[in-house]
Design a protein around this motif. Structure first.
Motif, PDB file in Angstrom:
ATOM      1  N   UNK A 175       5.950  -4.619  -6.595  1.00 20.36           N
ATOM      2  CA  UNK A 175       6.136  -4.379  -8.022  1.00 20.36           C
ATOM      3  C   UNK A 175       6.221  -2.882  -8.299  1.00 20.36           C
ATOM      4  N   UNK A 176       5.371  -2.097  -7.625  1.00 20.91           N
ATOM      5  CA  UNK A 176       5.340  -0.649  -7.875  1.00 20.91           C
ATOM      6  C   UNK A 176       6.635   0.046  -7.467  1.00 20.91           C
ATOM      7  N   UNK A 214      -1.128  -2.119 -10.946  1.00 17.14           N
ATOM      8  CA  UNK A 214      -0.574  -0.766 -10.973  1.00 17.14           C
ATOM      9  C   UNK A 214       0.886  -0.797 -11.417  1.00 17.14           C
ATOM     10  N   UNK A 215       1.650  -1.763 -10.923  1.00 22.53           N
ATOM     11  CA  UNK A 215       3.042  -1.897 -11.349  1.00 22.53           C
ATOM     12  C   UNK A 215       3.151  -2.208 -12.825  1.00 22.53           C
ATOM     13  N   UNK A 216       2.290  -3.111 -13.313  1.00 30.29           N
ATOM     14  CA  UNK A 216       2.366  -3.515 -14.719  1.00 30.29           C
ATOM     15  C   UNK A 216       2.065  -2.356 -15.662  1.00 30.29           C
ATOM     16  N   UNK A 217       1.251  -1.407 -15.227  1.00 28.02           N
ATOM     17  CA  UNK A 217       0.940  -0.252 -16.071  1.00 28.02           C
ATOM     18  C   UNK A 217       2.185   0.587 -16.383  1.00 28.02           C
ATOM     19  N   UNK A 218       3.259   0.384 -15.590  1.00 29.52           N
ATOM     20  CA  UNK A 218       4.511   1.120 -15.825  1.00 29.52           C
ATOM     21  C   UNK A 218       5.610   0.242 -16.415  1.00 29.52           C
ATOM     22  N   UNK A 267       0.815  -1.211   0.000  1.00 30.50           N
ATOM     23  CA  UNK A 267       0.000   0.000   0.000  1.00 30.50           C
ATOM     24  C   UNK A 267       0.848   1.262   0.000  1.00 30.50           C
ATOM     25  N   UNK A 268       1.887   1.282   0.821  1.00 33.22           N
ATOM     26  CA  UNK A 268       2.775   2.448   0.890  1.00 33.22           C
ATOM     27  C   UNK A 268       3.495   2.641  -0.438  1.00 33.22           C
ATOM     28  N   UNK A 269       3.934   1.534  -1.047  1.00 28.70           N
ATOM     29  CA  UNK A 269       4.603   1.628  -2.338  1.00 28.70           C
ATOM     30  C   UNK A 269       3.641   2.121  -3.415  1.00 28.70           C
ATOM     31  N   UNK A 270       2.366   1.686  -3.341  1.00 25.45           N
ATOM     32  CA  UNK A 270       1.364   2.129  -4.318  1.00 25.45           C
ATOM     33  C   UNK A 270       1.132   3.629  -4.219  1.00 25.45           C
TER      34      UNK A 270
END
Length: 458
Positions: free
Chosen positions: A154-155, A106-110, A21-24
């Protein structure tokens, strides 16, 4: 949903203040979104959440009951893996038109490079770690990112990826529930056995979550599957990707298989010996042979040369907390398999033992059944020492199967002391609880760490 310009000005709710959550939050703010970090724990304060965030974060922090005005304003929500997708809060967000995604999505979007994604009830961590090491040997440390359920969110890594990089992800069923565009070049489902039914409610829903790892793949992509697991073999007929099989029980026309303690690769019926599992592997147990075969298939799918793959396997040691040899004390071997958090994983731990074994079991109740685990004792387990919420349930199951050498402990320290008293030279003590650690420990890592501290202090 696309990353970049469209995130500018969007309002995101991040549900859960754990590491993902913090990474997001940091990821979303980097992409220009307005963020609210929310944790339903009313014992936490806004200040408790604020201290977890980077100093320059402008995210709002909310705990306890989520105000209605925030709920109505949210464009999208990022759920931490521990947040079920069927709770009233998530239902209300959907009704308000908010898109529900997870931290993996969310990570995959980048993501700019290629992705290998690994799931399964058991074996994910070992396989993911090994594939990561193989790809680092091929591409260099700076071009490989190992993420997901294994540790790094991942993010936190996705924006460092490049067109030359590879991301290797350990992806849980919880994380797969909230993916929508996630599309690995190589996926793997190592096995599927009953687990997390308190979260997924039915086996069908759990299997569907696992299969989601390949749902957006095409025949240009690869999906590595276990031929000896009923669920994965069934999925092979429906899988949209090109399937690569591995088997620990039979020769294959195409794929990777185990025969006479050697791993082979078969192509159109022609087989090539790759390695001897005793001479060329430092890992123990049939489960790890399967993990190694899967890792070979995944790494080859990513383009790794076989010579590099085999050289890495020869040097690779057990992942911490997974059938990990700790020490020999007074002639007794101690093994830490704290990651054996479900019955099927714990069965693999027992199968890896070649000595009379004092087994530590029990913990948090995830809705599992223990019959097959007890049946796997097969005269190998001398004593079963039980702790935690499930101890009476497991003891009752063991007695139904004719196993009566059972002792109970109220604390972990009492349990460990009891094991040293029950064992004698030539025995093994195995921590492989078949249950999650919650209630006694925050996670299986802490449980394993305390076990190792105790053993090394003997």
């Amino acid at each position: 949903m696309k990353a970049g310009a469209r995130f500018q000005g969007m309002k995101f709710l991040v549900v859960g203040s754990g590491i993902s959550g913090i990474s997001a939050v940091a990821c979303l703010e980097y992409m220009g979104a307005e963020v609210v970090l929310y944790d339903s724990n009313a014992k936490l304060t806004e200040g408790d959440l604020r201290i977890l965030l980077p100093q320059d974060s402008k995210a709002a922090c909310v705990t306890g009951e989520l105000p209605e005005d925030i709920l109505r304003q949210v464009d999208a929500a990022v759920l931490s893996p521990g947040v079920p997708t069927d709770i009233p809060l998530v239902d209300r967000l959907r009704q308000n038109g908010a898109e529900i995604i997870g931290e993996i999505e969310l990570g995959f979007l980048q993501e700019k490079g290629r992705v290998a994604a690994i799931t399964g009830t058991n074996g994910k961590t070992t396989t993911t770690t090994l594939v990561g090491e193989i790809m680092k040997a091929c591409l260099g440390q700076e071009n490989v990112f190992v993420v997901g359920n294994i540790g790094d969110p991942y993010t936190a890594e996705a924006r460092k990826t490049t067109g030359q990089s590879v991301t290797v992800g350990e992806i849980s069923s919880f994380q797969l529930e909230t993916t929508h565009t996630f599309h690995p070049a190589v996926s793997a489902i190592l096995n599927i056995t009953p687990d997390h039914l308190n979260r997924h409610h039915t086996m069908e829903a759990y299997v569907a979550a696992k299969e989601n790892i390949a749902s957006r793949q095409t025949k240009e992509d690869i999906c590595v599957l276990n031929y000896e697991n009923g669920y994965t073999r069934d999925f092979g007929d429906r899988c949209p990707a090109r399937v690569v099989w591995f088997s620990s029980a039979r020769e294959l026309e195409d794929g990777y298989y185990l025969k006479d303690d050697r791993i082979y690769k078969a192509v159109s019926g022609k087989s090539q010996e790759l390695l001897d599992i005793h001479r060329d592997m430092r890992l123990v147990g049939l489960c790890n042979v399967e993990n190694v075969m899967a890792a070979i298939a995944i790494a080859e799918g990513l383009g790794a040369p076989m010579a590099t793959i085999l050289a890495t396997i020869r040097e690779f040691r057990a992942v911490e907390h997974r059938i990990e040899f700790v020490a020999t004390k007074a002639g007794v071997d101690y093994y830490n398999d704290s990651k054996g958090t479900n019955p099927d994983a714990a069965i693999q731990g027992i199968r890896a033992m070649n000595k009379p074994t004092i087994l530590i079991g029990g913990g948090y109740d995830k809705g599992s059944e223990y019959d097959e685990w007890i049946e796997s004792f097969e005269g190998k387990v001398k004593w079963l020492v039980l702790i935690g919420q499930t101890k009476e349930m497991i003891a009752e199951c063991a007695r139904r199967h004719g196993f009566d050498n059972i002792r109970f402990a109220d604390t972990f320290e009492e349990c460990l002391k009891l094991c040293t008293e029950l064992s004698e030279s030539g025995d093994a003590v195995l921590l492989s609880p078949a249950c999650a650690s919650w209630g006694m420990f925050p996670n299986y890592e802490e449980r394993g760490r305390i076990f190792k501290e105790y053993v090394n202090g003997l």
